[in-house]
Scaffold this active site. Structure first.
Site, mmCIF file in Angstrom:
data_model
loop_
_atom_site.group_PDB
_atom_site.id
_atom_site.type_symbol
_atom_site.label_atom_id
_atom_site.label_comp_id
_atom_site.label_asym_id
_atom_site.label_seq_id
_atom_site.Cartn_x
_atom_site.Cartn_y
_atom_site.Cartn_z
ATOM 1 N N HIS A 20 0.862 -1.188 0.000
ATOM 2 C CA HIS A 20 0.000 0.000 0.000
ATOM 3 C C HIS A 20 0.893 1.232 0.000
ATOM 4 O O HIS A 20 1.313 1.712 1.056
ATOM 5 C CB HIS A 20 -0.939 -0.026 1.214
ATOM 6 C CG HIS A 20 -1.949 1.085 1.245
ATOM 7 N ND1 HIS A 20 -3.136 0.999 1.939
ATOM 8 C CD2 HIS A 20 -1.963 2.317 0.676
ATOM 9 C CE1 HIS A 20 -3.823 2.123 1.795
ATOM 10 N NE2 HIS A 20 -3.121 2.945 1.041
ATOM 11 N N HIS A 22 1.450 4.820 -2.475
ATOM 12 C CA HIS A 22 1.129 5.659 -3.637
ATOM 13 C C HIS A 22 2.432 6.287 -4.128
ATOM 14 O O HIS A 22 3.071 7.041 -3.374
ATOM 15 C CB HIS A 22 0.134 6.749 -3.247
ATOM 16 C CG HIS A 22 -1.148 6.213 -2.668
ATOM 17 N ND1 HIS A 22 -2.290 6.045 -3.413
ATOM 18 C CD2 HIS A 22 -1.456 5.778 -1.413
ATOM 19 C CE1 HIS A 22 -3.254 5.548 -2.651
ATOM 20 N NE2 HIS A 22 -2.778 5.374 -1.423
ATOM 21 N N HIS A 200 -9.424 1.021 -1.591
ATOM 22 C CA HIS A 200 -9.407 1.675 -0.297
ATOM 23 C C HIS A 200 -10.821 1.590 0.286
ATOM 24 O O HIS A 200 -11.804 1.798 -0.443
ATOM 25 C CB HIS A 200 -9.034 3.154 -0.432
ATOM 26 C CG HIS A 200 -7.574 3.425 -0.641
ATOM 27 N ND1 HIS A 200 -6.849 2.870 -1.652
ATOM 28 C CD2 HIS A 200 -6.705 4.215 0.057
ATOM 29 C CE1 HIS A 200 -5.591 3.303 -1.577
ATOM 30 N NE2 HIS A 200 -5.475 4.122 -0.547
ATOM 31 N N GLU A 203 -11.212 3.789 5.678
ATOM 32 C CA GLU A 203 -10.195 4.745 6.137
ATOM 33 C C GLU A 203 -10.940 5.871 6.867
ATOM 34 O O GLU A 203 -10.677 6.126 8.039
ATOM 35 C CB GLU A 203 -9.404 5.280 4.934
ATOM 36 C CG GLU A 203 -8.314 6.290 5.302
ATOM 37 C CD GLU A 203 -7.589 6.849 4.066
ATOM 38 O OE1 GLU A 203 -8.132 6.783 2.949
ATOM 39 O OE2 GLU A 203 -6.467 7.389 4.243
HETATM 40 N N1 HPA Z 1 -6.275 7.694 0.965
HETATM 41 C C1 HPA Z 1 -7.046 7.850 -0.111
HETATM 42 N N2 HPA Z 1 -6.561 8.253 -1.272
HETATM 43 C C2 HPA Z 1 -5.251 8.486 -1.359
HETATM 44 C C3 HPA Z 1 -4.422 8.338 -0.291
HETATM 45 C C4 HPA Z 1 -4.949 7.929 0.938
HETATM 46 O O1 HPA Z 1 -4.256 7.786 1.972
HETATM 47 N N3 HPA Z 1 -3.173 8.666 -0.703
HETATM 48 C C5 HPA Z 1 -3.255 8.969 -2.005
HETATM 49 N N4 HPA Z 1 -4.520 8.879 -2.414
HETATM 50 ZN ZN ZN Z 2 -3.651 4.826 0.341
#
Ligand code: HPA
Ligand code: ZN
Length: 340
Positions: A20, A22, A200, A203
């Site tokens: 995970h 980016h 995702h 979160e």
């Molecule tokens: N969450 C959601 N989208 C994202 C994130 C993240 O932590 N980082 C880059 N895009």
């Molecule tokens: Zn992420």
């Protein structure tokens, strides 16, 4: 082998994967300013200190605003190569043997950057580091969930000629107000074209969001997923089906999900039998790479040697490597812990 320093050292040396991450979130302030200058892009910050000072986030959206602003300096294939190569060198220093990074093509194609320039730059760095540093890889293309599903379908079309180098599609950006149902058609299409899928969820969204992401998008793993811990039935399902969660402790604290790492449920996730992994998400923005995340969890949650062994195993089990390769990596992890 119980003191924190020895356990952090073990975490740094053990074979492990990062699942995970980016790539755009590895853009360090110094590189951001260099690329801005090289490409003649105006940015409202004049020093790395000023940028770091601005990295104080109230929530996911306040981070995303700065993150997308940062991406504006990435323009050429060489920029994406430079960004990716720097992350991979850092990853190798952290003892990472396999990476499955995300990239956000829409953040670039929207600004007129060619899809092929983004992918070509990333791929040449990934191939080089596999050859020179021994880091294997699978690449994941994320759709921005705050953009319309029609844009995601178009981006999927851009990716079709790259099916041999893009293994999976994912879903990132603003979770609230952009439910999984918005992308069910895109994900069905992606699967029918042979892509693996991740998303995702949980979160900022609640446990119901995680459940619906599994039911509607049929993903093989969930990125974050921390809110699932509020729902015992969902936890039982994750354990039973061995659905991996790619957990990012420092990210969750930086974006206000938990007041401190001490409040993070990672240890409970592992003790419940969830296939949880530790990851860094956007290390240039959240104050730490992979071993920093392990260090925080060891210091604040009292992770043990057994937890580390499980996390290393989980990181390969949850990967998109072929089954035989996963078995080989698990044997390597077990051999490492047997001689430690
Ligand atoms: N969450 C959601 N989208 C994202 C994130 C993240 O932590 N980082 C880059 N895009
Ligand atoms: Zn992420």
């Amino acid at each position: 082998m119980h003191d924190v320093t020895a356990l952090v050292d073990l975490a740094a040396r053990m074979p492990k994967a990062e699942l995970h991450l980016h790539l755009e979130g590895t853009l360090e302030p110094e590189m951001l300013l260099q690329l801005a200058e090289r490409n003649g892009v105006a940015v409202r910050f004049s020093s790395a200190e000023e940028l770091r000072h601005a990295y104080d986030f109230a929530d996911l959206q306040s981070f995303l605003d700065i993150y997308y602003e940062g991406t504006s300096v990435l323009r050429t294939s060489d920029d994406f190569y430079t960004l990716t190569a720097a992350y991979l060198r850092r990853a190798a220093e952290d003892g990472i043997r396999h990476v499955e990074p995300f990239f956000d093509p829409q953040a670039h194609t929207q600004r007129g950057v060619g899809f092929e320039d983004v992918v070509d730059g990333i791929i040449s760095a990934l191939r080089e580091s596999e050859r020179d540093l021994g880091v294997s890889w699978r690449l994941i293309m994320c759709f921005l969930r705050d953009l319309p599903a029609t844009d995601a379908i178009q981006t999927l079309g851009d990716a079709l000629p790259y099916r041999d180098v893009i293994t999976a599609v994912g879903l990132d950006s603003a979770e609230l107000g952009n439910p999984p149902e918005k992308f069910d058609g895109v994900f069905d299409l992606a699967r029918s074209e042979g892509f693996q899928t991740v998303s995702h969820a949980g979160e900022e969204g609640d446990a119901e969001h995680v459940r619906r992401t599994l039911d509607v998008l049929h993903v093989s793993r969930i990125d974050h997923g921390v809110s699932a811990m509020t729902d015992p039935e969902l936890v039982a399902r994750l354990v039973r089906d061995r659905v991996p969660l790619t957990v990012c402790p420092l990210s969750n604290v930086k974006l206000g999900g938990f007041a401190s790492v001490r409040d993070h449920p990672l240890r409970e996730m592992l003790d419940a039998g969830i296939v949880a992994t530790v990851n860094s998400d956007d290390p240039a923005y959240f104050g730490g790479y992979l071993v920093d995340n392990y260090r925080a969890a060891i210091e604040s949650l009292g992770l043990t040697r057994e937890h580390l062994h499980t996390l290393a195993r989980n990181s390969f089990e949850a990967s998109f490597l072929p089954a035989g390769e996963i078995e080989a990596r698990l044997a390597e992890v077990d051999a490492f812990f047997a001689q430690e």
